[in-house]
Design an enzyme around this catalytic site. Structure first.
Site: not given
Length: 577
Positions: A137, A140, A143
């Protein structure tokens, strides 16, 4: 420096009260700088002396304060001693204050780090786990807080003498990967994976989760894929390995932009083989209970009535996140022999870590008492010009672009070789300071305009002040050409800066206790405000040589402390803006 003065006053108190000097260190604190009048430099808390048993608790507090005051005398260090409500104030000889605070240092970054206060902190090996994105992923924006906070904690611990291990514990196992694996088998493309790997995987993950909401077969396929991983089936493992390597490579580019590095890239997968050992240990200790649903749990209730428990095993025998965390913690203790371990995640995981530490203690691992979860709140309203933010790279690109625009509009911007690199560093410093100004547990609203202001308590203001001091020192020198004459640095503005620097070790000590960066942010922003006033009122150019050289030494020491404090926060100071 502050330690010289604190030790001198403690020595005086030791002789009067017949106690070791060290017991007075924590009762002495630097007095905050006042805008209204020049204050004392240190104060002694009588309440602390009573609480620590140095003074009796059955007497009148004010009488005890006055009695101690009568026994204290001025000397070559302290020129004035006065009384306040429950405190005794000490004012230092001004020339000695200037001389000691501006003494040359062997290492530029050692100012404030040799304080006796830090003797009270336990030293040893600190393992900090932070950031920890899920592989396959894109990084984001959520984070970002874990990454910045964990980096600050690691920097702080290292600066205070701890041996620090920085660990990124990747989410590279579990049912979310089962979902992605099943999705990639159905919707994935190796060609698209080469073109834009994490974007393609993100699209696949969104698509498969949308489909799973209405199609039970997809959810079943995800469970099957994860079971294949648990049994190390070749095809499933090959895809997992490929996606993990791609993800780590992509993440490292983002960490490089943030100025963050790791000693170890670990992950849940490293410990999936040890989970059965953990389950067996729990069984052998009589701690594993099997519920009617077939799940394995550990009873954490004080009375043994299952009112509080932790689920460690699925009904089909596969491991859970907490099972792998138990295995990871035990493995890390054996491998790294840490003194303390700190996890940095958002506050939604408070209960998870409470259960983790409780299970470890129940298993007999007393070192779990030295494991700590540093939690943080959510960032609200983080948007770019394109709309809602999904990926951290979008935030970094936006910060750089906005800062570059602001710099191009400013009349004070200096010519520089790489303005984009400077804009990136200043933009990131703005992100960090906005994040660190308040308590970590609090949610806060993201505000681009306020964050990037050159005035106010912002990262841009810290960078601007540092660059301004660098420019002055570059043009005029660092003030070391002549021997310091303390008598020319007795102006109120100079004394205010030096009084504020007396607080630096206390700020770091407080930060080390609660792991909150707000103390250091507040200290640095106040220092910058004091510097701005001093630069206006204490000119270097046109002053007599001895005055100019002395002021340069003051500004050089201030720049050094500012730069070192910024680095602990995770900010790279810039020399030009």
């Amino acid at each position: 420096m502050a330690c010289f003065f604190r030790r001198s006053i403690a020595s005086k108190l030791s002789r009067i009260l017949h106690q070791p000097e060290d017991v007075f260190i924590s009762a002495l604190s630097a007095v905050p700088v006042s805008n209204k009048k020049q204050t004392a430099d240190f104060r002694l808390s009588i309440v602390t002396l009573v609480k620590d048993g140095i003074l009796t608790s059955n007497g009148n507090l004010q009488s005890q304060t006055e009695a101690l005051l009568n026994e204290l005398k001025q000397d070559s260090v302290v020129e004035e001693i006065s009384i306040g409500p429950g405190v005794i104030n000490f004012r230092l000889h001004r020339k000695l204050l200037v001389q000691k605070m501006l003494e040359p240092l062997g290492k530029e970054d050692s100012f404030g780090l040799n304080s006796e206060l830090f003797n009270r902190l336990e030293k040893g090996k600190t393992l900090v786990e932070f950031s920890s994105p899920n592989i396959a992923k894109k990084f984001h924006a959520g984070h970002l807080r874990s990454t910045m906070i964990g980096n600050f904690i690691a920097n702080l611990k290292r600066s205070l003498g701890n041996d620090v291990i920085r660990m990124n514990y990747l989410g590279d196992w579990g049912m979310q990967f089962g979902m992605l694996g099943a999705g990639f088998e159905q919707y994935g493309s190796q060609e698209k994976l080469k073109e834009n790997p994490l974007q393609h995987l993100f699209d696949v993950y969104v698509q498969v989760n949308r489909e799973a909401e209405i199609n039970k077969d997809i959810r079943h396929a995800a469970r099957v894929f994860f079971r294949h991983l648990e049994h190390h089936e070749v095809k499933a493992m090959a895809l997992w390995q490929q996606l993990r390597e791609i993800s780590v490579k992509e993440y490292q580019q983002v960490y490089k932009r943030l100025g963050v590095h790791y000693d170890i890239y670990s992950g849940e997968s490293f410990h999936q083989g040890q989970t059965q050992e953990v389950v067996q240990q729990l069984h052998n200790l009589g701690l594993l209970k099997i519920t009617e649903k077939g799940t394995g749990v550990v009873d954490l209730s004080p009375c043994g009535d299952m009112s509080s428990y932790s689920t460690v095993l699925c009904s089909d025998g596969t491991s859970l996140y907490i099972t792998r965390d138990i295995a990871a913690a035990i493995d890390r203790k054996e491998k790294y022999t840490f003194h303390e371990m700190i996890y940095v995640t958002d506050k939604s995981q408070d209960n998870h870590f409470h259960q983790l530490f409780q299970v470890l203690l129940t298993m007999g691992h007393s070192w779990a008492q030295r494991c700590r979860h540093v939690s943080f709140g959510l960032v609200q309203g983080m948007k770019t010009r394109c709309g809602e933010v999904i990926f951290l790279e979008d935030v970094l690109d936006e910060a750089r672009a906005r800062m570059l625009h602001n710099m191009s509009q400013s009349m004070t911007t200096k010519e520089m070789e790489n303005p984009e690199d400077t804009a990136e560093k200043v933009g990131i410093s703005a992100l960090i300071v906005q994040d660190f100004k308040g308590p970590l547990e609090s949610d806060y609203k993201f505000d681009w305009d306020r964050m990037l202001q050159a005035k106010g308590d912002t990262g841009v203001f810290l960078q601007y002040t540092h660059a301004r001091l660098c420019s002055l020192l570059h043009m005029q020198g660092n003030g070391q050409e002549l021997e310091l004459d303390p008598s020319v640095l007795l102006e109120p503005r100079t004394i205010s800066i030096l009084q504020h620097l007396l607080c630096y070790d206390e700020v770091l000590y407080r930060s080390a206790q609660d792991l909150q960066p707000k103390h250091l942010v507040n200290f640095l922003t106040k220092l910058c405000r004091l510097v701005a006033l001093a630069l206006r009122e204490l000119p270097v150019k046109g002053s007599p040589p001895n005055v100019a050289q002395a002021r340069l030494q003051l500004f050089n020491r201030t720049r050094s402390v500012l730069a070192n404090g910024m680095r602990i926060l995770g900010i790279t100071p810039v020399d030009k803006m």
